[in-house]
Design a protein around this motif. Structure first.
Motif, PDB file in Angstrom:
ATOM      1  N   ASN A 125       0.845  -1.187   0.000  1.00  0.00           N
ATOM      2  CA  ASN A 125       0.000   0.000   0.000  1.00  0.00           C
ATOM      3  C   ASN A 125       0.885   1.244   0.000  1.00  0.00           C
ATOM      4  O   ASN A 125       2.001   1.232   0.575  1.00  0.00           O
ATOM      5  CB  ASN A 125      -0.893  -0.035   1.248  1.00  0.00           C
ATOM      6  CG  ASN A 125      -2.003   0.992   1.171  1.00  0.00           C
ATOM      7  OD1 ASN A 125      -2.562   1.269   0.117  1.00  0.00           O
ATOM      8  ND2 ASN A 125      -2.322   1.561   2.312  1.00  0.00           N
ATOM      9  N   CYS A 126       0.404   2.312  -0.623  1.00  0.00           N
ATOM     10  CA  CYS A 126       1.229   3.515  -0.793  1.00  0.00           C
ATOM     11  C   CYS A 126       1.749   4.037   0.542  1.00  0.00           C
ATOM     12  O   CYS A 126       2.942   4.345   0.690  1.00  0.00           O
ATOM     13  CB  CYS A 126       0.436   4.601  -1.515  1.00  0.00           C
ATOM     14  SG  CYS A 126      -1.267   4.699  -1.049  1.00  0.00           S
ATOM     15  N   GLN A 153      -3.616  11.756   4.075  1.00  0.00           N
ATOM     16  CA  GLN A 153      -3.591  11.141   2.750  1.00  0.00           C
ATOM     17  C   GLN A 153      -4.325  11.932   1.684  1.00  0.00           C
ATOM     18  O   GLN A 153      -5.453  12.373   1.881  1.00  0.00           O
ATOM     19  CB  GLN A 153      -4.111   9.698   2.839  1.00  0.00           C
ATOM     20  CG  GLN A 153      -3.248   8.870   3.772  1.00  0.00           C
ATOM     21  CD  GLN A 153      -3.537   7.386   3.805  1.00  0.00           C
ATOM     22  OE1 GLN A 153      -3.351   6.747   4.822  1.00  0.00           O
ATOM     23  NE2 GLN A 153      -3.958   6.823   2.672  1.00  0.00           N
ATOM     24  N   GLY A 157      -5.563   9.208  -3.566  1.00  0.00           N
ATOM     25  CA  GLY A 157      -5.546   7.801  -3.132  1.00  0.00           C
ATOM     26  C   GLY A 157      -6.901   7.142  -3.262  1.00  0.00           C
ATOM     27  O   GLY A 157      -7.009   5.914  -3.332  1.00  0.00           O
ATOM     28  N   THR A 158      -7.956   7.958  -3.317  1.00  0.00           N
ATOM     29  CA  THR A 158      -9.300   7.388  -3.453  1.00  0.00           C
ATOM     30  C   THR A 158      -9.684   7.275  -4.926  1.00  0.00           C
ATOM     31  O   THR A 158     -10.438   6.402  -5.317  1.00  0.00           O
ATOM     32  CB  THR A 158     -10.334   8.276  -2.714  1.00  0.00           C
ATOM     33  OG1 THR A 158      -9.836   8.546  -1.411  1.00  0.00           O
ATOM     34  CG2 THR A 158     -11.683   7.593  -2.601  1.00  0.00           C
ATOM     35  N   GLU A 202      -7.188   0.697   5.985  1.00  0.00           N
ATOM     36  CA  GLU A 202      -5.975   1.475   5.653  1.00  0.00           C
ATOM     37  C   GLU A 202      -5.024   1.474   6.845  1.00  0.00           C
ATOM     38  O   GLU A 202      -3.812   1.317   6.686  1.00  0.00           O
ATOM     39  CB  GLU A 202      -6.365   2.916   5.290  1.00  0.00           C
ATOM     40  CG  GLU A 202      -5.230   3.740   4.706  1.00  0.00           C
ATOM     41  CD  GLU A 202      -4.903   3.365   3.272  1.00  0.00           C
ATOM     42  OE1 GLU A 202      -5.601   2.515   2.697  1.00  0.00           O
ATOM     43  OE2 GLU A 202      -3.953   3.928   2.711  1.00  0.00           O
ATOM     44  N   ARG A 226      -7.920  11.355   5.665  1.00  0.00           N
ATOM     45  CA  ARG A 226      -7.988  11.910   4.314  1.00  0.00           C
ATOM     46  C   ARG A 226      -7.996  13.426   4.393  1.00  0.00           C
ATOM     47  O   ARG A 226      -8.776  14.011   5.157  1.00  0.00           O
ATOM     48  CB  ARG A 226      -9.251  11.427   3.596  1.00  0.00           C
ATOM     49  CG  ARG A 226      -9.262  11.718   2.119  1.00  0.00           C
ATOM     50  CD  ARG A 226      -8.299  10.877   1.341  1.00  0.00           C
ATOM     51  NE  ARG A 226      -8.620   9.458   1.399  1.00  0.00           N
ATOM     52  CZ  ARG A 226      -7.821   8.513   0.975  1.00  0.00           C
ATOM     53  NH1 ARG A 226      -6.653   8.823   0.466  1.00  0.00           N
ATOM     54  NH2 ARG A 226      -8.171   7.244   1.051  1.00  0.00           N
ATOM     55  N   HIS A 233       0.924  11.692  -0.036  1.00  0.00           N
ATOM     56  CA  HIS A 233       0.586  11.365   1.348  1.00  0.00           C
ATOM     57  C   HIS A 233       1.679  11.878   2.292  1.00  0.00           C
ATOM     58  O   HIS A 233       2.864  11.842   1.951  1.00  0.00           O
ATOM     59  CB  HIS A 233       0.481   9.842   1.528  1.00  0.00           C
ATOM     60  CG  HIS A 233      -0.680   9.201   0.842  1.00  0.00           C
ATOM     61  ND1 HIS A 233      -1.719   9.901   0.281  1.00  0.00           N
ATOM     62  CD2 HIS A 233      -0.955   7.887   0.624  1.00  0.00           C
ATOM     63  CE1 HIS A 233      -2.594   9.050  -0.242  1.00  0.00           C
ATOM     64  NE2 HIS A 233      -2.160   7.824  -0.060  1.00  0.00           N
TER      65      HIS A 233
HETATM   66  C1  2RA Z   1      -5.695   5.370  -0.278  1.00  0.00           C
HETATM   67  N1  2RA Z   1      -3.791   3.923   0.086  1.00  0.00           N
HETATM   68  O1  2RA Z   1      -4.915   6.324  -0.197  1.00  0.00           O
HETATM   69  C2  2RA Z   1      -5.177   3.959  -0.340  1.00  0.00           C
HETATM   70  C3  2RA Z   1      -5.379   3.342  -1.673  1.00  0.00           C
HETATM   71  N2  2RA Z   1      -4.719   4.008  -2.701  1.00  0.00           N
HETATM   72  O2  2RA Z   1      -6.937   5.492  -0.300  1.00  0.00           O
END
Ligand code: 2RA
Length: 326
Positions: A125-126, A153, A157-158, A202, A226, A233
């Protein structure tokens, strides 16, 4: 090399194509794969147009590599079909990450685990990738006991729908909602879905994947948030070491000498990482390094990376590059 990009028309898929071009990966034939509705369209790669094909067509082409960014369900169903045909699959979804038989790879950290026997390889995952890039050299030097990480984030990412929601809110226009709440001028402490234990997937990815990549003995707890930015991120990280005799000077030296990490750490010049300046770059940026004055042998730091590049596409291509060198 015949290379399939599964999810080629998506946000990460597009970045994968750009990264393959930029890094001059030896692609002799590109096989772009997307959903049925995109079949027949073309994607541009190295100044040539390639038709989008179905998954079955791509499997039948027997590509050398198939780089997936098309969701877990597609990967669970189709990665084995490519692998049975001799294709090496590098998958960006979470489908295979915690499979004990599959490797979860950040090349600079554990790329040495890769072998030509690996047919399905998981891209972490990132938010995990940028975290372990920084933790790995420090774990090697001091041994890490516990990590507390809070993430900030990017909406990228979404996906596209989330970016549209942010743009609509900024333009005071109505539109589809990717989140249950307004994202502009807001922070949403909810990335992915909630699990029984009150954490989101996550957050548990950060815990589970970090322990699989680095060391299952490390304690990791996370809060994933988020935020209304697009460049990447950010993560506020507190690291407690086994070795209590730590040195900020040495930590800065270790990180500045680690390939793939750029140190941006000077409060006198207001130098620290920020997503607006990490966008479209492949390095992981680290700064705000300081002792945790509340606890010995513990440090705070701040990590930023472009989640679409090192957090997804670039890491996947680097895995393929590592295999080429084997
Ligand atoms: C996000 N890491 O940022 C997750 C999936 N890309 O939502």
């Amino acid at each position: 090399m015949k290379v399939a990009v599964v999810g080629a028309t998506g946000m990460v898929g597009n970045v994968m194509l750009r990264v393959l071009e930029e890094r001059n990966f030896p692609v002799t034939e590109l096989i772009p794969v997307a959903s049925e509705k995109s079949v027949g369209k073309t994607v541009s790669f190295k100044n040539k147009e390639y038709p989008v094909v179905t998954l079955q067509t791509a499997v039948d082409c027997k590509p050398d590599y198939a780089i997936f960014s098309a969701g877990g369900a597609t990967s669970l169903e189709w990665a084995p079909k490519f692998a049975e045909n001799g294709t090496v699959v590098i998958d960006n979804s979470s489908a295979w990450r915690m499979d004990p038989e599959k490797k979860l790879i950040v090349p600079e950290v554990n790329g040495d685990l890769l072998s030509d026997q690996d047919k399905i390889i998981a891209n972490p995952n990132c938010s995990t990738i940028q975290l372990v890039m920084v933790l790995a050299p420090l774990h090697k030097r001091y041994g890490i006991k516990r990590v507390v990480v809070s993430t900030y984030q990017s909406v990228t990412g979404t996906g596209v729908k989330a970016m549209r929601q942010l743009e609509n809110e900024r333009n005071e226009e109505q539109g589809e909602m990717a989140y249950p709440y307004q994202i502009d001028k807001n922070c949403i402490p909810h990335c992915d879905v909630f699990e029984e234990n009150g954490y989101t997937k996550e957050e548990m990815k950060l815990t589970r994947e970090t322990r699989k990549i680095l060391d299952p003995a490390i304690s990791v707890t996370a809060t994933a948030v988020r935020v209304p930015v697009v460049g990447g991120h950010s993560e506020a990280v507190n690291i407690e070491f086994e070795d209590k005799d730590i040195s900020i000077t040495e930590i800065r030296k270790i990180l500045s000498e680690t390939p793939g990490i750029t140190l941006k750490d000077n409060t006198d010049t207001l130098t620290y990482p920020m997503p607006a300046y990490a966008q479209d770059k492949d390095d992981v940026f680290v700064g705000r390094i300081r002792l945790d004055e509340s606890q010995p042998g513990t440090v705070n730091l701040w990590i930023v990376a472009d989640n679409l590049r090192k957090g997804a596409a670039t890491n996947a291509v680097q895995i393929a590059e590592t295999l080429l060198r084997k």
